[in-house]
Design a protein around this motif. Sequence first.
Motif, short mmCIF file in Angstrom:
data_model
loop_
_atom_site.label_atom_id
_atom_site.label_comp_id
_atom_site.label_asym_id
_atom_site.label_seq_id
_atom_site.Cartn_x
_atom_site.Cartn_y
_atom_site.Cartn_z
N ALA A 42 0.85 -1.20 0.00
CA ALA A 42 0.00 0.00 0.00
C ALA A 42 0.88 1.24 0.00
CB ALA A 42 -0.92 -0.02 1.20
N ARG A 43 2.09 1.07 -0.48
CA ARG A 43 3.00 2.22 -0.48
C ARG A 43 2.36 3.41 -1.20
NH1 ARG A 43 8.92 1.06 -2.66
NH2 ARG A 43 8.11 -1.03 -2.27
N HIS A 44 1.71 3.12 -2.32
CA HIS A 44 1.08 4.18 -3.11
C HIS A 44 -0.16 4.77 -2.46
CE1 HIS A 44 -1.03 0.48 -3.88
NE2 HIS A 44 -1.92 1.04 -4.69
N LEU A 45 -0.60 4.15 -1.35
CA LEU A 45 -1.82 4.63 -0.69
C LEU A 45 -1.52 5.44 0.56
CD1 LEU A 45 -3.77 1.27 -1.03
CD2 LEU A 45 -4.10 3.34 -2.42
N LYS A 46 -0.26 5.50 0.91
CA LYS A 46 0.16 6.18 2.14
C LYS A 46 -0.30 7.64 2.12
CE LYS A 46 4.34 6.73 4.96
NZ LYS A 46 3.80 6.24 6.23
N GLY A 47 -0.97 8.04 3.19
CA GLY A 47 -1.42 9.43 3.31
C GLY A 47 -2.65 9.77 2.51
N LYS A 48 -3.11 8.84 1.70
CA LYS A 48 -4.31 9.13 0.90
C LYS A 48 -5.53 9.21 1.82
CE LYS A 48 -2.42 8.77 -3.27
NZ LYS A 48 -1.75 10.03 -3.70
N THR A 49 -6.46 10.03 1.44
CA THR A 49 -7.73 10.05 2.18
C THR A 49 -8.45 8.74 1.92
OG1 THR A 49 -9.00 10.97 0.35
CG2 THR A 49 -7.95 12.55 1.85
N THR A 50 -9.46 8.50 2.74
CA THR A 50 -10.20 7.24 2.60
C THR A 50 -10.89 7.16 1.24
OG1 THR A 50 -12.12 8.25 3.67
CG2 THR A 50 -10.61 7.00 5.08
N GLY A 51 -11.39 8.30 0.79
CA GLY A 51 -12.06 8.32 -0.51
C GLY A 51 -11.08 8.05 -1.64
N GLU A 52 -9.93 8.68 -1.56
CA GLU A 52 -8.91 8.45 -2.59
C GLU A 52 -8.52 6.97 -2.64
OE1 GLU A 52 -6.83 12.91 -2.22
OE2 GLU A 52 -5.98 11.18 -1.14
#
Lengths: 620, 620
Positions: free
Chosen positions: B131-141
Motif C-alpha cells: 500500500a505504499r502508493h496509498l500512504k497518506g491518501k484520504t479514505t475516498g482516494e
Amino acid sequence: MEAKVLKVDLTKNKIEEEIIPEKDYRRYLGGSALASFYLLKELEPGTAPLSPDNILVFASNVLSGVSVPGITRYTVASKSPLTGGFGEAEAGGWWGPELKKAGYVAIVIYGKADELQYLWIQDNKVELKSARHLKGKTTGELEKIIRKEFNDKNIKIAQTGPAGEKMVRYACVLNNAKHANGRSGMGAVMGSKNLRAIAVRGTGEIFVDNEEKIKEIRKWYHSNWKDINYNFFEYGTPGAVENLNESGILPTRNFQLGTFEFASDISGSEMNKSLLKEREGCYACPIRCKRVVESSGKYRVDPYYGGPEYETIGSLGSNCGVGDLEAISKGNELCNKYGLDTISTGVAISFAMECYERGILSRQDTDGLELNFGNGEAMVEMIRKIALREGIGDILAEGVFRAAEEFGSEAKDYAMHIKGQEIPMHDPRGKTGVGLGYGISPTGADHIETPHDPSFSDEGWVMDIAATLGIYETLDPLDLSSQKVRLFSYLQKVYNLYNTIGVCNFSAWPQGLLSPDKLVELTRAVTGWNISLWELIKAGEKANTMARCFNIREGFEKEDDMLPARLFEPLKDGPLKGQDIDRDRFIEAIKEYYKMEGWDENGVPLREKLEELELEWVDI
Amino acid sequence: MEAKVLKVDLTKNKIEEEIIPEKDYRRYLGGSALASFYLLKELEPGTAPLSPDNILVFASNVLSGVSVPGITRYTVASKSPLTGGFGEAEAGGWWGPELKKAGYVAIVIYGKADELQYLWIQDNKVELKSARHLKGKTTGELEKIIRKEFNDKNIKIAQTGPAGEKMVRYACVLNNAKHANGRSGMGAVMGSKNLRAIAVRGTGEIFVDNEEKIKEIRKWYHSNWKDINYNFFEYGTPGAVENLNESGILPTRNFQLGTFEFASDISGSEMNKSLLKEREGCYACPIRCKRVVESSGKYRVDPYYGGPEYETIGSLGSNCGVGDLEAISKGNELCNKYGLDTISTGVAISFAMECYERGILSRQDTDGLELNFGNGEAMVEMIRKIALREGIGDILAEGVFRAAEEFGSEAKDYAMHIKGQEIPMHDPRGKTGVGLGYGISPTGADHIETPHDPSFSDEGWVMDIAATLGIYETLDPLDLSSQKVRLFSYLQKVYNLYNTIGVCNFSAWPQGLLSPDKLVELTRAVTGWNISLWELIKAGEKANTMARCFNIREGFEKEDDMLPARLFEPLKDGPLKGQDIDRDRFIEAIKEYYKMEGWDENGVPLREKLEELELEWVDI
C-alpha cells in the motif's frame, strides 16, 4: 386479565374473594410460584405445620381450564409436616380446570374448623358445609356421597382421606380418587384443619385471548400425539419399570440394589397382559396415560382407584421386594382410598422391612407381621395400618425420618429420606443430575422438583429441551462436572415453570408435544401477553427461589441439601455395579449450583438475585 | 454449518484458514463474542495496544450477508489504545456481508508489516499487497484507487485513514468511507500494524437453512417498515437532536449544559431543508437512515463522505457550542476522510475549548486558533490538526485522558472520558440507565455498549423490548432503583447480542421491526439451529462477560466503572435543571449490577458464572 382467589378462614367461618391484579398474575402465573407468594406473604415463620396457623394453598394457573392437553396440573402447597419446610405437590386430573371454570385461580385456607367440614364451590356460590357424615369414609365413598347430595356426577372433588384425618405425615390430596397431589404431606395439613374436601362445580367460560391459535395448537396436538407419544398411551408410566431395571437404577429392597429379579413381572407390558381394564386421562388430553386395573383374584382390586404409576410400582413393588403386580395394585388402591402418598408409604414399608430383616424390629414390633422383603400381603396390610395409625403403622405414619428416631440409631442408616421426605424411585447413582435435584429440592427428595437427567434409557428428550436452551452436547448420565450442574440449573428452571403453569411433564417431554416453543405460543394465545421464553424460564427460577427463601426462613441450611449415606456407596448389582457418587464432588457441585443461581456459599439467594426476580419484598 | 476464519500474520506474511466447528460457531455466533474469543485465547495480557503483538479482529457473524435488513453490522476488536482494555466497535454498511460472501466470517490480524500494506480478498484468493502508493491518501482516494486497480467498483473496503497511519488513538475503521467502526481506536491499531485496508470482493452464496422463511421475513420487513419506522428514513439519527434538547440532556459545551440554544439549527429537520442531498442505507435495508449532505458554500462539503449522524452533530455541534450545520457537516467529512471517530474527536475539541476558555490553554498553545466554544472554523481546523498530529492536534490525538495529563491537573476536571474513552452524546443525568452503561461498558464510555434507558423522548420501544423479557412496568428515566439496575442488566444482554449477531439497533428498536421474536425466527431460519431467545440472550451475556474478563486480565478494577465528577453535579439548565446522579447510590447500583450478573463484589465474574456460560476456559 386479572384473577380471583378465594380466601377461606375455617376458624372464623369466613369466605372472601381477593383480586390478583393483572401485573401480579403475570408475575406469579399460578401453581408453585403463586402458592409460594401466599406462603411467604402470609405464613409466620416457625409455625407448626399441623397447627391451625399453617396456611394451605390450592393453586391452579393461568393456562388451566383451556381446552388444550397437558396443562391441567394444579398445586397444593403449605408448610410440610414431613420436612418442616416448603411443601408442595402437583396433580393433574379434572379438579384444577373445574376450579378455573368456577371463576377462581386459587384457594387459600386459613385456620381450623371446629368439626370436620368440606368446602362447596358452585361457580361463585361458595360455602363451608359439615362433613360430619363423611368422617372416616374412603375417598371413593366421599365422592359418591357428595355427588349424590347434589345429584351431579360432574362435581370434581379434591380431598384428603382417612389418612389425612389421622394426620399421617405423608397423607396426600386426591382428585377423582386417583390423581394425587402426592408429596409433602398436604393431606395431613388438610386433615389438621378439619377440612376433608373441596368440591367444585364450575360452568363458566375460560377466557382466551386468541381462540384461533388455541384451536390450532389443540388440533396439532391431537394430530401428532400418536406419532410422538404412543408408548405413553400404551404403557403409561409403568413402561419405565423395565428401562430403569435394565439401566440398573430401579430402587430395590430399600435402595440396597439397583435391579430387581421380578422386574418383568411388575412391568407395564405385564400390566397390559394381566390387570389392565382401561386407560384414563386428564382434562382435554387424548393420551390417557393413567392405568385402570381390576382384579377379582386374591386381592380384589377396585378399578375406581385407577392403577399404579411407575413410582408406585417401584415403591410398593421392587423397593419392597414385591414382584406381585396384583399386590402392588391392591396397595395402590388402598393408598388412594385412604389418601396416602404411595412413594412415602412404600419407602416407609421398605424401611421397616429392612429393619425387620436386620433384627432392629422384631415380629412383636410389627404386630405379628412377617415383614420380610417380598411379602406382598404384609405390604398391603401395612398400608392399612399406616393409614389408620394402628400399631407399628402409627410410628411409620410419621415418616421414616421420625420412625428411625423411634427404632434406634442403627435404623437411621436405612431411613431413605432427604429433609425428612422419602426418596422417589430413581436411584441417582445412575443419573447424577437427579442426585443434585434430590439434594436441592426445597420439598426434600422429590422427582417432581427434580428435572430428569440424560439417562441411559431415555429417548433424547431431555437433551431436546436442553438444546433449546443452548446446551446441545449430550452429557453422560454419570457425569457430575460443572456442565452437568449447568444442565441441572437450566432444566430445573423449566421444571419449576411446569409446576407453576401446570404443565404435565409427560406432555412437555417427548420430542416437544409441549416444547418450550409451544409453551410460549400457548401462554401468549391464552393471555394475550407478549410473554417470552426468557420470562417463562425466569418464572420457573422465581418459583424455585421463593421456595428456597421459605426454607431459609424456617432455618434450613446447606447441610440439609444432602443425600443419605447409602446413595454415596457403590451400587451392589446390575450394569452399574460399583458405581457411586463421589461425596466431595457432590458437595462441591451443590456449591457450584448455589453460585450459578446467584445464591451465596450457604445457599442463600443474594439480595440482588431477589431484586432481579422482583422478590425484593421477600424477607430472609 | 461450520465457518471459516482468515488468520493473517503481517510479520511473517502468512495467511491461513481456520475452521470454526459448528458447535463453536453456535456458541460464539460472531461479532463481539467471536472477537472476544480470539482476543482471550490468543492475546497475551499486558501487551501494548500499539505494539505488533496486539491482535486485531474483524468479525462478521452468522446472520450477516443474508438478504434481510438490519443484520449487516460487523465488529472490529482489539486491545484499545485509548483504554488499554477491551476495544470494539461495530459498523453497518456493506463490508460485513461482502466478507461473508467471500466465504469468511472473520479475519484475525497478527504482527506488523514492514511497510504499509493492504489485504485483498477475492473470494478464496487472499493476498497481502503493498500500500505504499496509498500512504497518506484520504479514505475516498484510497477507495477510488483500489477499485480502479481491479476495475471493480463493487469492491468493499474497510480501512483506516491517514489518522490511523498516524496512530491517532481514536482513529476509526470505515467502510465505504462513511460507515464507521468508530469507537475504541481500532484504526490506530490497524495503523500500528501497517495495514491500511482490507478490500473484499465476495461472489459466493450465503447458506440459508430455510429460504422460504427468510423470504417471508424480508417481505414482512419491506411491507412494514414505512408504517413503523418512517421517521428514521425521513430524519435519520439527526432526528434525535431536538428530542434530546427538549429533554434537557443534549450535551452542550463539553457537558456543561444540557440544552443548546441553536439546537433547531442543527436538527434533522433543518438538515432536510438545507444540506440533505440524498439518503443511503446499508446492505439489504430499505430504510436508508444514512444522510448524504452536500454544500458548495463556505465549507464545500463533499457528499462522498455521507453526512453527520446524531452523535456527530452532538459532539462537533452542541458540545463544541457550534450551531452551524455546514461546519458540522464539514467536520464530519474530514473525520471520515482522515478516519477519525467523530465522538472522541468532538469531545477532544470541546475539552480543548473549555481549557481555552478557562485559561488553561493560551492562544499560543492552540497554534493561534481562537478556540472558543461556538467557533466552527476552529473546530474544523482542529480536526485536520488532530488527524495529521499537527501542533496541539498531536496532543489531542492522544485522547482527553492523556491530553489532560499534558495540560495540567485542573484540566483533568474537564476531560470527559470513562476508562480513557470520550463520552458519547447522551447526558446520563436524564437517563440513569445510560449512566450505568457508561460506567460498566468494557470499552469505556460507549453508547453502543449501553442500552437505551426509557427516556422522556422515546416512543416506548425500550419498554417494548423489556416487556418481552418480563419487565412491563415503565420505569422513570431518573429512577436508579434496583429495578432500574435489573432493566439495565437485561437490556444490556440484548444489546450485547446485537453486537454479536450484527443487529442494527435502529432496526431492532422501534416497535419490533427486528423484535426479539423476529431475531429468534431469523436465526433459526438462517442456521437451522433450534436456537431460542434464552440462548440468544445468554450469548449477549456471554459477550459482555468475555469483555469483562479481558479487562480484568489487564488489571481493571471496580474503581474504573466510574463516571467523571461533572456527571454527578446537578444539571445547570433546561427542564432537568438541578438534576444530578447521586454518587453513593450510583456506586451501590454498580455493585448491585455485579451481583445480579453473578460477579463478585469487585466485579469479577464468579467461576460458576463462567461455567454457566461455557467460559470455564477463560483464565482470570
